[in-house]
Design a protein around this motif. Structure first.
Motif, PDB file in Angstrom:
ATOM      1  N   ASN A  31       0.815  -1.205   0.000  1.00  0.00           N
ATOM      2  CA  ASN A  31       0.000   0.000   0.000  1.00  0.00           C
ATOM      3  C   ASN A  31       0.859   1.271   0.000  1.00  0.00           C
ATOM      4  N   HIS A  32       2.048   1.230   0.611  1.00  0.00           N
ATOM      5  CA  HIS A  32       2.886   2.427   0.659  1.00  0.00           C
ATOM      6  C   HIS A  32       3.681   2.653  -0.622  1.00  0.00           C
ATOM      7  N   ASP A  33       3.761   1.648  -1.482  1.00  0.00           N
ATOM      8  CA  ASP A  33       4.342   1.852  -2.820  1.00  0.00           C
ATOM      9  C   ASP A  33       3.369   1.368  -3.897  1.00  0.00           C
ATOM     10  N   PHE A  34       2.086   1.638  -3.640  1.00  0.00           N
ATOM     11  CA  PHE A  34       0.999   1.221  -4.533  1.00  0.00           C
ATOM     12  C   PHE A  34       1.161   1.814  -5.932  1.00  0.00           C
ATOM     13  N   ILE A  35       1.831   2.946  -6.026  1.00  0.00           N
ATOM     14  CA  ILE A  35       1.993   3.584  -7.337  1.00  0.00           C
ATOM     15  C   ILE A  35       2.755   2.682  -8.307  1.00  0.00           C
ATOM     16  N   PHE A  36       3.501   1.709  -7.783  1.00  0.00           N
ATOM     17  CA  PHE A  36       4.283   0.834  -8.650  1.00  0.00           C
ATOM     18  C   PHE A  36       3.440  -0.280  -9.283  1.00  0.00           C
ATOM     19  N   ARG A  37       2.146  -0.288  -9.010  1.00  0.00           N
ATOM     20  CA  ARG A  37       1.278  -1.229  -9.743  1.00  0.00           C
ATOM     21  C   ARG A  37       1.091  -0.754 -11.184  1.00  0.00           C
ATOM     22  N   ASN A  38       1.415   0.517 -11.443  1.00  0.00           N
ATOM     23  CA  ASN A  38       1.327   1.083 -12.788  1.00  0.00           C
ATOM     24  C   ASN A  38       2.664   0.882 -13.503  1.00  0.00           C
ATOM     25  N   PRO A  39       2.713   0.043 -14.542  1.00  0.00           N
ATOM     26  CA  PRO A  39       3.985  -0.221 -15.238  1.00  0.00           C
ATOM     27  C   PRO A  39       4.637   1.036 -15.797  1.00  0.00           C
ATOM     28  N   ASN A  40       3.824   2.003 -16.206  1.00  0.00           N
ATOM     29  CA  ASN A  40       4.388   3.246 -16.742  1.00  0.00           C
ATOM     30  C   ASN A  40       5.116   4.042 -15.665  1.00  0.00           C
ATOM     31  N   THR A  41       4.561   4.029 -14.443  1.00  0.00           N
ATOM     32  CA  THR A  41       5.218   4.701 -13.323  1.00  0.00           C
ATOM     33  C   THR A  41       6.529   4.008 -12.980  1.00  0.00           C
ATOM     34  N   VAL A  42       6.507   2.681 -12.960  1.00  0.00           N
ATOM     35  CA  VAL A  42       7.718   1.915 -12.673  1.00  0.00           C
ATOM     36  C   VAL A  42       8.805   2.241 -13.694  1.00  0.00           C
ATOM     37  N   ASN A  50       4.845  -6.759  -9.025  1.00  0.00           N
ATOM     38  CA  ASN A  50       3.693  -7.648  -9.037  1.00  0.00           C
ATOM     39  C   ASN A  50       2.866  -7.463  -7.773  1.00  0.00           C
ATOM     40  N   GLU A  51       1.582  -7.797  -7.859  1.00  0.00           N
ATOM     41  CA  GLU A  51       0.762  -7.789  -6.654  1.00  0.00           C
ATOM     42  C   GLU A  51       1.035  -9.028  -5.816  1.00  0.00           C
ATOM     43  N   ALA A  52       1.440 -10.097  -6.478  1.00  0.00           N
ATOM     44  CA  ALA A  52       1.709 -11.340  -5.763  1.00  0.00           C
ATOM     45  C   ALA A  52       2.655 -12.206  -6.587  1.00  0.00           C
ATOM     46  N   ILE A  53       3.293 -13.140  -5.907  1.00  0.00           N
ATOM     47  CA  ILE A  53       4.167 -14.125  -6.534  1.00  0.00           C
ATOM     48  C   ILE A  53       3.812 -15.491  -5.966  1.00  0.00           C
ATOM     49  N   VAL A  54       3.797 -16.498  -6.816  1.00  0.00           N
ATOM     50  CA  VAL A  54       3.637 -17.876  -6.363  1.00  0.00           C
ATOM     51  C   VAL A  54       4.918 -18.629  -6.673  1.00  0.00           C
ATOM     52  N   LEU A  55       5.581 -19.107  -5.622  1.00  0.00           N
ATOM     53  CA  LEU A  55       6.725 -19.984  -5.799  1.00  0.00           C
ATOM     54  C   LEU A  55       6.209 -21.405  -5.949  1.00  0.00           C
ATOM     55  N   GLU A  56       6.584 -22.077  -7.029  1.00  0.00           N
ATOM     56  CA  GLU A  56       6.111 -23.438  -7.266  1.00  0.00           C
ATOM     57  C   GLU A  56       7.309 -24.383  -7.338  1.00  0.00           C
ATOM     58  N   ASN A  57       7.342 -25.334  -6.419  1.00  0.00           N
ATOM     59  CA  ASN A  57       8.429 -26.305  -6.383  1.00  0.00           C
ATOM     60  C   ASN A  57       8.283 -27.266  -7.557  1.00  0.00           C
ATOM     61  N   SER A  58       9.264 -27.253  -8.448  1.00  0.00           N
ATOM     62  CA  SER A  58       9.192 -28.079  -9.650  1.00  0.00           C
ATOM     63  C   SER A  58       9.289 -29.569  -9.344  1.00  0.00           C
ATOM     64  N   GLU A  59       9.762 -29.911  -8.155  1.00  0.00           N
ATOM     65  CA  GLU A  59       9.906 -31.311  -7.773  1.00  0.00           C
ATOM     66  C   GLU A  59       8.665 -31.835  -7.057  1.00  0.00           C
ATOM     67  N   THR A  60       8.145 -31.042  -6.111  1.00  0.00           N
ATOM     68  CA  THR A  60       7.005 -31.499  -5.301  1.00  0.00           C
ATOM     69  C   THR A  60       5.677 -30.876  -5.726  1.00  0.00           C
ATOM     70  N   LYS A  61       5.732 -29.812  -6.557  1.00  0.00           N
ATOM     71  CA  LYS A  61       4.549 -29.049  -6.990  1.00  0.00           C
ATOM     72  C   LYS A  61       3.910 -28.258  -5.854  1.00  0.00           C
TER      73      LYS A  61
END
Length: 298
Positions: free
Chosen positions: A107-118, A143-154
């Motif tokens: 929320n404190h760096d919400f402006i970075f959700r805009n790719p043009n601002t970034v 990004n708003e979120a990231i999902v780490l996916e283990n390629s071995e265990t899923k």
């Protein structure tokens, strides 16, 4: 849109990163890098954070920031933040140049959700020694979120800031930003806390955590790691608790906390300044919880 819908949307639209049990990640959030003024909560921990960054870069970690990295409510312009923390951004640039920097906005760096601002703000900076603009983070994505996916265990690990569970800091963030800029920043110098922040309002903190836990329970007890509340959380796998983690913040009094994901394990850590027997100051790392095997969180 409810908090549950906002969290679900963040999960579905998250950037996905595949990893193995040989990979290493450090997760920090809520650095609130500021302008080095009296209202800058990060200033006291700048050297600790800098030392930790250099350690993780040398040890071949990937860096993931879970939002509120830069304090863009109290400070209108990123330039003032950069000038106060240039050495830190140049270390982050090392991670970026190796493809090991992953950024989430809060929320404190919400402006970075805009790719043009970034692109406009973070692509380059003016280097006085060369008398021209030089690259900083060209092409970086927030990004708003990231999902780490283990390629071995899923197995999946859902990473986001957590402000989706906080209506006024997600939907009404512009109102809160205005109040911080004109009211709470000047009062903060005198020690008066901002009641709009869950980090400084225990009642709001509990509400935010409850909403996040509700989402986790409705989504298969998926491992979820957030920031936002500044309160570290680390459930033990044998407790059969909801798998809600929080990496804390980098603005604790005289310390920073984070979460390490290393070779299939997860650990809550703290960096702080300590003294040796002869009185020499040193920056040390302490394990607060863990390490626990990620496979044990079923």
């Amino acid at each position: 849109m409810s908090s549950q819908t906002r969290l679900t949307k963040a999960y579905k639209e998250a950037k996905r990163i595949s990893f193995t049990n040989q990979d290493k990640f450090i997760l920090f959030s809520d650095c609130h890098r500021g302008d080095a003024s009296f209202a800058d909560d990060f200033a006291n921990n700048r050297n600790i954070y800098m030392h930790a960054l250099n350690h993780y870069f040398k040890e071949n970690f990937q860096y993931i920031e879970l939002g509120d990295g830069d304090e863009l409510w109290e400070n209108i312009f990123f330039k003032t933040i950069f000038e106060a923390n240039k050495n830190i951004f140049l270390v982050l640039q090392k991670f970026f140049n190796q493809g090991k920097l992953h950024m989430i906005y809060g929320n404190h760096d919400f402006i970075f959700r805009n790719p043009n601002t970034v692109k406009r703000v973070l692509s380059e900076y003016f280097e006085p020694r060369e008398g021209k603009n030089v690259p900083l983070f060209p092409g970086i994505k927030y990004n708003e979120a990231i999902v780490l996916e283990n390629s071995e265990t899923k197995q999946e690990i859902f990473l986001t800031h957590g402000h989706q569970a906080d209506f006024m800091n997600y939907v009404g963030w512009k109102i809160n930003r205005f109040l911080v800029q004109v009211l709470w920043k000047p009062l903060q110098v005198w020690g008066i806390k901002d009641p709009t922040s869950p980090a400084k309002n225990y009642v709001e903190l509990i509400k935010v955590e409850r909403r996040i836990k509700k989402w986790i329970a409705a989504n298969g007890n998926k491992i979820t790691i957030t920031g936002h509340t500044h309160r570290p959380r680390f459930p033990k796998p044998q407790d059969n608790a909801l798998h809600y983690f929080n990496d804390g913040s980098c603005v604790h009094p005289r310390s920073i906390t984070g979460i390490e994901i290393v070779e299939g394990t997860i650990t809550l850590i703290k960096w702080y300044i300590d003294t040796t027997d002869n009185g020499t100051l040193q920056i040390v790392k302490e394990v607060l919880e863990g390490p626990c095997k990620l496979d044990d969180y079923k």
